[in-house]
Design an enzyme around this catalytic site. Structure first.
Site, mmCIF file in Angstrom:
data_model
loop_
_atom_site.group_PDB
_atom_site.id
_atom_site.type_symbol
_atom_site.label_atom_id
_atom_site.label_comp_id
_atom_site.label_asym_id
_atom_site.label_seq_id
_atom_site.Cartn_x
_atom_site.Cartn_y
_atom_site.Cartn_z
ATOM 1 N N ASP A 128 0.812 -1.228 0.000
ATOM 2 C CA ASP A 128 0.000 0.000 0.000
ATOM 3 C C ASP A 128 0.845 1.277 0.000
ATOM 4 O O ASP A 128 0.339 2.353 -0.312
ATOM 5 C CB ASP A 128 -0.922 0.026 1.223
ATOM 6 C CG ASP A 128 -2.054 -0.987 1.120
ATOM 7 O OD1 ASP A 128 -2.114 -1.698 0.102
ATOM 8 O OD2 ASP A 128 -2.874 -1.056 2.054
ATOM 9 N N ARG A 163 -15.913 -0.975 -24.759
ATOM 10 C CA ARG A 163 -16.477 -1.086 -23.408
ATOM 11 C C ARG A 163 -15.847 -0.121 -22.425
ATOM 12 O O ARG A 163 -14.756 0.396 -22.664
ATOM 13 C CB ARG A 163 -16.195 -2.478 -22.852
ATOM 14 C CG ARG A 163 -17.202 -3.498 -23.245
ATOM 15 C CD ARG A 163 -16.816 -4.849 -22.664
ATOM 16 N NE ARG A 163 -17.796 -5.840 -23.066
ATOM 17 C CZ ARG A 163 -17.533 -7.124 -23.193
ATOM 18 N NH1 ARG A 163 -16.332 -7.587 -22.952
ATOM 19 N NH2 ARG A 163 -18.492 -7.967 -23.546
HETATM 20 O O1 F6P Z 1 -1.268 -5.537 3.234
HETATM 21 C C1 F6P Z 1 -2.098 -4.535 2.776
HETATM 22 C C2 F6P Z 1 -3.266 -5.139 2.062
HETATM 23 O O2 F6P Z 1 -2.822 -5.797 0.909
HETATM 24 C C3 F6P Z 1 -4.364 -4.138 1.742
HETATM 25 O O3 F6P Z 1 -4.146 -3.439 0.571
HETATM 26 C C4 F6P Z 1 -5.586 -4.996 1.731
HETATM 27 O O4 F6P Z 1 -6.740 -4.275 2.068
HETATM 28 C C5 F6P Z 1 -5.293 -6.012 2.777
HETATM 29 O O5 F6P Z 1 -3.906 -6.111 2.870
HETATM 30 C C6 F6P Z 1 -5.893 -7.365 2.530
HETATM 31 O O6 F6P Z 1 -5.604 -8.149 3.626
HETATM 32 P P1 F6P Z 1 -5.836 -9.692 3.727
HETATM 33 O O7 F6P Z 1 -4.836 -10.362 2.847
HETATM 34 O O8 F6P Z 1 -5.624 -10.010 5.158
HETATM 35 O O9 F6P Z 1 -7.229 -9.945 3.247
#
Ligand code: F6P
Length: 351
Positions: A128, A163
């Site tokens: 992120d 699209r």
């Molecule tokens: O590590 C960050 C992240 O990839 C976010 O972007 C995402 O919302 C989250 O982890 C998803 O987490 P998990 O793999 O626990 O569902």
């Protein structure tokens, strides 16, 4: 020294490069012993260990994931959790712990250091890219390369069918992946958690783009708010209180189709963004972070995090990295708006 190492939170490409660098720097330069704690903070809580040698570093430079596993475990949310961490570090005669993680993992590290003087050094990780006090976390470059590749592919199919396609990408609270991935992949609109959007304006922009090019591709971060609300996958929260997001791409596609009459489809890239081989940039960044983390340990500079500033690896107080998230650079996001299906305004643009 005996160094413990753990990887916490969502995995990402580059983790194994950090581990490999820690093993080489620790064992070859300082004659250290390295003990892997498995599954993030669950490792030191439950004493889940794996002694690591140079043999474990073999062939992992291009492997995604983490050889010491990960989880979203919070010792502060488990009865006696912090004491178990302290006791197990003592039991294994650990002189220093290297915690590789994002806001949650480093947040716990910061608290353990400040509450109990646990000798910890952190390494900033997350696709992120929303951790403060560093210019970039590793994993992010790989994630945006994957988004870029997906965008390339979406453009050709969107164009063949006239699209509108919506790509949902990760980014819970920050729109770095959407903004940079969208910029690299020529998105016709980018929607991020940091800025509320008006669906009517998006629809108007897509009409302009359709008129000009016949098709459109949009990128939306999972944490963007639809009618000011996050779109949740389910009601569940993890140990750090995060809700599971997902589905905003579908919502956006449906609303756009209703408002424009254009055939619109959505897809979510999901965990594809976190998997597979790291880019060269992330391999190098992870490696440099790992080397610097071991040096910090040997200088006994605990409560610190290695950080990229400009092109230099420096170290910062972990508390400066956690607590608030690093949201997108507003100026950068503003710049992308010239690509958002605008009518040509100036006479110069018409000629
Ligand atoms: O590590 C960050 C992240 O990839 C976010 O972007 C995402 O919302 C989250 O982890 C998803 O987490 P998990 O793999 O626990 O569902």
């Amino acid at each position: 020294m005996r160094i413990g190492i753990l990887t916490g939170g969502g995995d990402c490409p580059g983790l194994n490069n950090v581990i490999r660098a820690v093993l080489f720097q620790g064992i070859k330069k300082y004659n250290d012993e390295v003990l892997g704690y498995l599954y993030g903070w669950k490792g030191p809580i439950n004493n889940l260990i794996k002694p690591l040698t140079l043999a474990d570093a073999e062939g992992i430079f291009n492997q995604g994931g983490t050889i010491i596993k990960s989880s979203r475990t919070n010792p502060y949310k488990i009865e006696g959790g912090t004491q178990k961490v302290i006791d197990n570090l003592k039991l294994n005669k650990i002189d220093a712990l290297i915690a590789i993680g994002g806001e949650d993992t480093c947040g716990v590290a910061d608290k353990l250091y400040r509450d109990f003087k646990v000798p910890i050094v952190c390494v900033p990780k997350t696709i992120d890219n929303d951790l403060n006090a560093t210019d970039q976390t590793f994993g992010f470059d790989t994630a945006i390369s994957i988004v870029c590749d997906a965008m390339d592919r979406l453009h050709t199919t969107a164009k063949s069918h006239d699209r509108v396609l919506v790509l949902e990408v990760m980014g819970r609270h920050a729109g770095w992946i959407a903004t940079m991935g969208g910029m690299a992949g020529a998105a016709d609109y980018i929607l991020v958690p940091e800025e509320a959007f008006d669906i009517n304006k998006v629809a108007e922009a897509i009409k302009v783009r359709k008129k000009e090019a016949g098709y459109a591709v949009l990128v939306i971060a999972e944490g963007a708010k639809f009618a000011n609300e996050e779109v949740l996958k389910d009601g569940e929260k993890d140990a750090f209180g995060h809700v599971k997001l997902g589905g905003i791409g579908e919502r956006l596609a449906k609303a756009l189709e209703e408002k424009t009459g254009f055939e619109t489809r959505a897809m979510s890239l999901g965990h594809v963004q976190r998997g597979g081989s790291p880019t060269a940039f992330d391999r190098v960044l992870g490696t440099r972070y790992g080397l610097a983390a071991v040096d910090l340990v040997h200088r006994k500079q605990f409560g610190r995090m290695v950080s990229l500033q400009g092109n230099k690896i420096v170290d910062v107080d972990v508390k400066d990295a956690v607590g608030t998230l690093r949201t997108i650079d507003q100026e950068l996001y503003e710049q992308t708006k010239v690509f958002f299906g605008n009518e040509i305004k100036s006479a110069a643009g018409v000629s």
